[in-house]
Scaffold this motif. Sequence first.
Motif, PDB file in Angstrom:
ATOM      1  N   SER A  50       0.813  -1.210   0.000  1.00 30.63           N
ATOM      2  CA  SER A  50       0.000   0.000   0.000  1.00 30.63           C
ATOM      3  C   SER A  50       0.853   1.270   0.000  1.00 30.63           C
ATOM      4  N   LYS A  51       0.567   2.134  -0.952  1.00 32.67           N
ATOM      5  CA  LYS A  51       1.249   3.442  -1.012  1.00 32.67           C
ATOM      6  C   LYS A  51       1.057   4.200   0.290  1.00 32.67           C
ATOM      7  N   ASN A  52      -0.199   4.381   0.679  1.00 35.64           N
ATOM      8  CA  ASN A  52      -0.457   5.245   1.827  1.00 35.64           C
ATOM      9  C   ASN A  52       0.071   4.643   3.125  1.00 35.64           C
ATOM     10  N   ALA A  53       0.017   3.319   3.258  1.00 36.59           N
ATOM     11  CA  ALA A  53       0.567   2.689   4.457  1.00 36.59           C
ATOM     12  C   ALA A  53       2.086   2.858   4.494  1.00 36.59           C
ATOM     13  N   GLY A  61      -9.838  19.342  -3.913  1.00 38.03           N
ATOM     14  CA  GLY A  61     -10.610  20.142  -2.963  1.00 38.03           C
ATOM     15  C   GLY A  61      -9.676  20.664  -1.883  1.00 38.03           C
ATOM     16  N   GLN A  62     -10.249  21.454  -1.013  1.00 36.69           N
ATOM     17  CA  GLN A  62      -9.443  21.988   0.095  1.00 36.69           C
ATOM     18  C   GLN A  62      -8.946  20.841   0.943  1.00 36.69           C
ATOM     19  N   ARG A  63      -7.726  20.940   1.395  1.00 38.21           N
ATOM     20  CA  ARG A  63      -7.237  19.868   2.261  1.00 38.21           C
ATOM     21  C   ARG A  63      -6.622  20.498   3.508  1.00 38.21           C
ATOM     22  N   PRO A  64      -7.489  20.885   4.448  1.00 43.48           N
ATOM     23  CA  PRO A  64      -7.000  21.547   5.648  1.00 43.48           C
ATOM     24  C   PRO A  64      -6.199  20.581   6.530  1.00 43.48           C
ATOM     25  N   ILE A  65      -5.503  21.143   7.518  1.00 43.25           N
ATOM     26  CA  ILE A  65      -4.736  20.304   8.446  1.00 43.25           C
ATOM     27  C   ILE A  65      -5.080  20.654   9.889  1.00 43.25           C
ATOM     28  N   ASP A  66      -6.292  21.215  10.061  1.00 42.20           N
ATOM     29  CA  ASP A  66      -6.682  21.640  11.406  1.00 42.20           C
ATOM     30  C   ASP A  66      -6.743  20.478  12.394  1.00 42.20           C
ATOM     31  N   VAL A  67      -7.101  19.287  11.925  1.00 42.32           N
ATOM     32  CA  VAL A  67      -7.166  18.133  12.827  1.00 42.32           C
ATOM     33  C   VAL A  67      -5.774  17.835  13.389  1.00 42.32           C
ATOM     34  N   HIS A  68      -4.774  17.877  12.518  1.00 41.69           N
ATOM     35  CA  HIS A  68      -3.391  17.632  12.945  1.00 41.69           C
ATOM     36  C   HIS A  68      -2.980  18.680  13.983  1.00 41.69           C
ATOM     37  N   ASP A  80     -12.286  16.776  14.527  1.00 48.33           N
ATOM     38  CA  ASP A  80     -13.490  17.300  13.850  1.00 48.33           C
ATOM     39  C   ASP A  80     -13.929  16.387  12.717  1.00 48.33           C
ATOM     40  N   TYR A  81     -12.943  15.799  12.048  1.00 51.20           N
ATOM     41  CA  TYR A  81     -13.211  14.909  10.916  1.00 51.20           C
ATOM     42  C   TYR A  81     -12.272  13.719  11.079  1.00 51.20           C
ATOM     43  N   PRO A  82     -12.725  12.505  10.738  1.00 49.27           N
ATOM     44  CA  PRO A  82     -11.818  11.347  10.873  1.00 49.27           C
ATOM     45  C   PRO A  82     -10.750  11.333   9.777  1.00 49.27           C
ATOM     46  N   SER A  83      -9.856  12.311   9.853  1.00 45.77           N
ATOM     47  CA  SER A  83      -8.803  12.472   8.847  1.00 45.77           C
ATOM     48  C   SER A  83      -7.790  11.326   8.957  1.00 45.77           C
ATOM     49  N   VAL A  84      -7.442  10.764   7.813  1.00 39.53           N
ATOM     50  CA  VAL A  84      -6.513   9.621   7.805  1.00 39.53           C
ATOM     51  C   VAL A  84      -5.116  10.066   8.241  1.00 39.53           C
ATOM     52  N   LEU A  85      -4.576  11.065   7.542  1.00 40.49           N
ATOM     53  CA  LEU A  85      -3.236  11.524   7.912  1.00 40.49           C
ATOM     54  C   LEU A  85      -3.251  12.202   9.279  1.00 40.49           C
ATOM     55  N   ALA A  97     -10.555   5.108  10.728  1.00 41.57           N
ATOM     56  CA  ALA A  97     -10.496   3.650  10.925  1.00 41.57           C
ATOM     57  C   ALA A  97      -9.816   2.948   9.748  1.00 41.57           C
ATOM     58  N   GLU A  98      -9.332   3.702   8.782  1.00 39.93           N
ATOM     59  CA  GLU A  98      -8.809   3.113   7.541  1.00 39.93           C
ATOM     60  C   GLU A  98      -7.733   2.047   7.805  1.00 39.93           C
ATOM     61  N   PRO A  99      -7.656   1.050   6.930  1.00 45.15           N
ATOM     62  CA  PRO A  99      -6.629   0.012   7.074  1.00 45.15           C
ATOM     63  C   PRO A  99      -5.210   0.568   7.162  1.00 45.15           C
ATOM     64  N   ARG A 103     -18.376  12.110  -0.766  1.00 45.72           N
ATOM     65  CA  ARG A 103     -18.659  12.720   0.535  1.00 45.72           C
ATOM     66  C   ARG A 103     -17.408  12.963   1.377  1.00 45.72           C
ATOM     67  N   VAL A 104     -16.240  12.722   0.789  1.00 50.00           N
ATOM     68  CA  VAL A 104     -15.002  12.941   1.549  1.00 50.00           C
ATOM     69  C   VAL A 104     -14.339  14.250   1.106  1.00 50.00           C
ATOM     70  N   PHE A 105     -14.140  14.393  -0.194  1.00 47.69           N
ATOM     71  CA  PHE A 105     -13.503  15.602  -0.718  1.00 47.69           C
ATOM     72  C   PHE A 105     -14.537  16.438  -1.470  1.00 47.69           C
ATOM     73  N   ASN A 130     -14.111  18.403  -4.136  1.00 39.42           N
ATOM     74  CA  ASN A 130     -13.933  18.700  -5.560  1.00 39.42           C
ATOM     75  C   ASN A 130     -13.226  17.538  -6.260  1.00 39.42           C
ATOM     76  N   ARG A 131     -13.798  16.341  -6.129  1.00 38.85           N
ATOM     77  CA  ARG A 131     -13.120  15.179  -6.682  1.00 38.85           C
ATOM     78  C   ARG A 131     -13.866  14.577  -7.879  1.00 38.85           C
ATOM     79  N   LEU A 132     -14.558  15.467  -8.626  1.00 37.98           N
ATOM     80  CA  LEU A 132     -15.271  14.968  -9.806  1.00 37.98           C
ATOM     81  C   LEU A 132     -14.748  15.620 -11.092  1.00 37.98           C
TER      82      LEU A 132
HETATM   83  C1  UD1 Z   1      -5.565  10.218   2.837  1.00 40.34           C
HETATM   84  C2  UD1 Z   1      -4.983   9.490   1.660  1.00 40.34           C
HETATM   85  C3  UD1 Z   1      -5.806   9.739   0.414  1.00 40.34           C
HETATM   86  C4  UD1 Z   1      -7.270   9.440   0.657  1.00 40.34           C
HETATM   87  C5  UD1 Z   1      -7.768  10.154   1.904  1.00 40.34           C
HETATM   88  C6  UD1 Z   1      -9.181   9.778   2.288  1.00 40.34           C
HETATM   89  C7  UD1 Z   1      -2.605   9.464   2.191  1.00 40.34           C
HETATM   90  C8  UD1 Z   1      -1.254   9.943   1.810  1.00 40.34           C
HETATM   91  N1  UD1 Z   1      -3.619   9.954   1.451  1.00 40.34           N
HETATM   92  O1  UD1 Z   1      -5.460  11.615   2.567  1.00 40.34           O
HETATM   93  O2  UD1 Z   1      -5.320   8.882  -0.623  1.00 40.34           O
HETATM   94  O3  UD1 Z   1      -8.025   9.862  -0.452  1.00 40.34           O
HETATM   95  O4  UD1 Z   1      -6.924   9.841   3.021  1.00 40.34           O
HETATM   96  O5  UD1 Z   1      -9.298   8.404   2.473  1.00 40.34           O
HETATM   97  O6  UD1 Z   1      -2.763   8.651   3.053  1.00 40.34           O
HETATM   98  N2  UD1 Z   1      -9.962  17.245   6.708  1.00 40.34           N
HETATM   99  C9  UD1 Z   1     -10.254  18.223   7.604  1.00 40.34           C
HETATM  100  N3  UD1 Z   1      -9.286  18.616   8.480  1.00 40.34           N
HETATM  101  C10 UD1 Z   1      -8.045  18.067   8.489  1.00 40.34           C
HETATM  102  C11 UD1 Z   1      -7.756  17.050   7.585  1.00 40.34           C
HETATM  103  C12 UD1 Z   1      -8.736  16.657   6.695  1.00 40.34           C
HETATM  104  O7  UD1 Z   1     -11.359  18.755   7.606  1.00 40.34           O
HETATM  105  O8  UD1 Z   1      -7.214  18.464   9.310  1.00 40.34           O
HETATM  106  C13 UD1 Z   1     -10.976  16.824   5.730  1.00 40.34           C
HETATM  107  C14 UD1 Z   1     -10.535  17.102   4.296  1.00 40.34           C
HETATM  108  O9  UD1 Z   1     -10.909  18.397   3.910  1.00 40.34           O
HETATM  109  C15 UD1 Z   1     -11.287  16.072   3.516  1.00 40.34           C
HETATM  110  C16 UD1 Z   1     -11.396  14.915   4.498  1.00 40.34           C
HETATM  111  O10 UD1 Z   1     -11.056  15.430   5.778  1.00 40.34           O
HETATM  112  O11 UD1 Z   1     -12.552  16.533   3.204  1.00 40.34           O
HETATM  113  C17 UD1 Z   1     -10.512  13.743   4.209  1.00 40.34           C
HETATM  114  O12 UD1 Z   1      -9.180  14.102   4.345  1.00 40.34           O
HETATM  115  P1  UD1 Z   1      -8.121  13.166   5.026  1.00 40.34           P
HETATM  116  O13 UD1 Z   1      -8.756  11.953   5.600  1.00 40.34           O
HETATM  117  O14 UD1 Z   1      -7.279  14.008   5.915  1.00 40.34           O
HETATM  118  O15 UD1 Z   1      -7.271  12.744   3.759  1.00 40.34           O
HETATM  119  P2  UD1 Z   1      -5.714  12.651   3.753  1.00 40.34           P
HETATM  120  O16 UD1 Z   1      -5.324  12.042   5.050  1.00 40.34           O
HETATM  121  O17 UD1 Z   1      -5.114  13.924   3.327  1.00 40.34           O
END
Ligand code: UD1
Length: 423
Positions: free
Chosen positions: A27-30, A126-133, A166-171, A194-196, A332-334, A336-338
Amino acid sequence: MSAQRKTNTLVIEGGHPLRGAVSVSGSKNATLGAMAAALLVSEECVLKNVPDIGDVEQMAQVLRSIGASVDWAGPHVLRINAAKLHSSSPATELAGSLRGSFLVMGALLGRLGEASCPQPGGDVIGQRPIDVHLAGFAAMGCRLGREGEKYVVESDGLKGARIFADYPSVLGTQNLMLAAATARGTTTIVNGAAEPEVQGLAAMLNSMGARITGVGSHTITVEGVQALHGTRHRIIPDRLEAGTFAIAAAVTNGRAEIRGVELNHLFSLIAKMREAGVMVEEAGDKLRVWREGELRAVTIQALPYPGLATDLQAPMAVLLSQARGVSYVHERVFENRLLYTGELRKMGAEVVTTGTTTAIISGPTPLIGSSVRALDVRAGAALILAGLAASGRTEIADVYHVDRGYERIGGKLRGLGAVIERV
Ligand code: UD1
């Protein structure tokens, strides 16, 4: 990435059903998470089943820019030694264009108590904020600041905290796990991802001596430990690559066996493919995919795991262009992904969007070979699938996006009988 690579184009002679077997890579992301985790320790970490792709090479350069050594110790085996870090601030030009590089923040905070990184870039989806981090780091007692385009985070000793994401952000979840692994006390991430790939990172950290429980659910607990040690860790199979090949077999009316998969990670995709009329057989670590009769229109929703992966939304849309009836695709995640739907329209798909998160697809419409452009890694993969299913010749420009996330995609598809070459 070199300018020459950026001009890369894939040419596909469509209309050949895919047949045979293909093995998925790690897996790339893992891998990106695992590479960041190696920064937490001065001992060596060895990662197995690492995909040989553009994003891994770029992450290696990010790590090297702060003093880590990163070498291939054999095919798909990456050796990382972060004994002699000389900086807590990776090179902007490397880190800024790779979203996953922001994971060095959590790891460096744990290791050095400070880290700085540019706003992470990545795909235009789409916007990719980092507020969760950032909110999580602050909750753990860090000071946050800006220096030019870099985020600077410092701590005098990370403290465990109960953190609401606020959001279950993967990173975001991965970054907080990295920081919390050696924090004083216990950290609980409520509404974590909860992603793998999050589960994969926890497995690696636990093999380094961390105490992380609850992964796979949305409440993750990290009991901070005093020290971690090096490890040997196997990267999980890439569910997104596996899904791409499964959809490729179905959309070309072929029959393929996808090997080396983790079926649990593919449950949502398998369910929706079956609903659309695709035959899917699960056999251990293999997935067999074929068609019997027409495909049916379905509604899909891209959601956080265990919902259907947003990274498979565009490939599924290509499949649905061959299904009878009207399909709805909700992203429903991003936000602007269309954007790729414009490229699909050029190929003859009947697809309209309402706003930026819903696409309506009427099918089946024959796809016709065209000149199109890969807009990001998954959108590019979707266009490859469309080209394989189309009549005639498709040229896909900017396939470097696809190379960031798929190992030898042309070669693997050729192994399944596709007529595809790079020019
Ligand atoms: C990771 C994956 C990406 C995948 C995505 C969703 C990596 C390198 N990339 O990206 O391939 O498409 O998960 O499964 O692992 N959000 C916030 N606040 C934050 C962070 C995110 O609101 O601090 C929102 C984003 O705007 C977006 C949503 O959360 O709408 C999903 O983003 P996130 O889960 O963080 O995706 P990534 O971790 O960047």
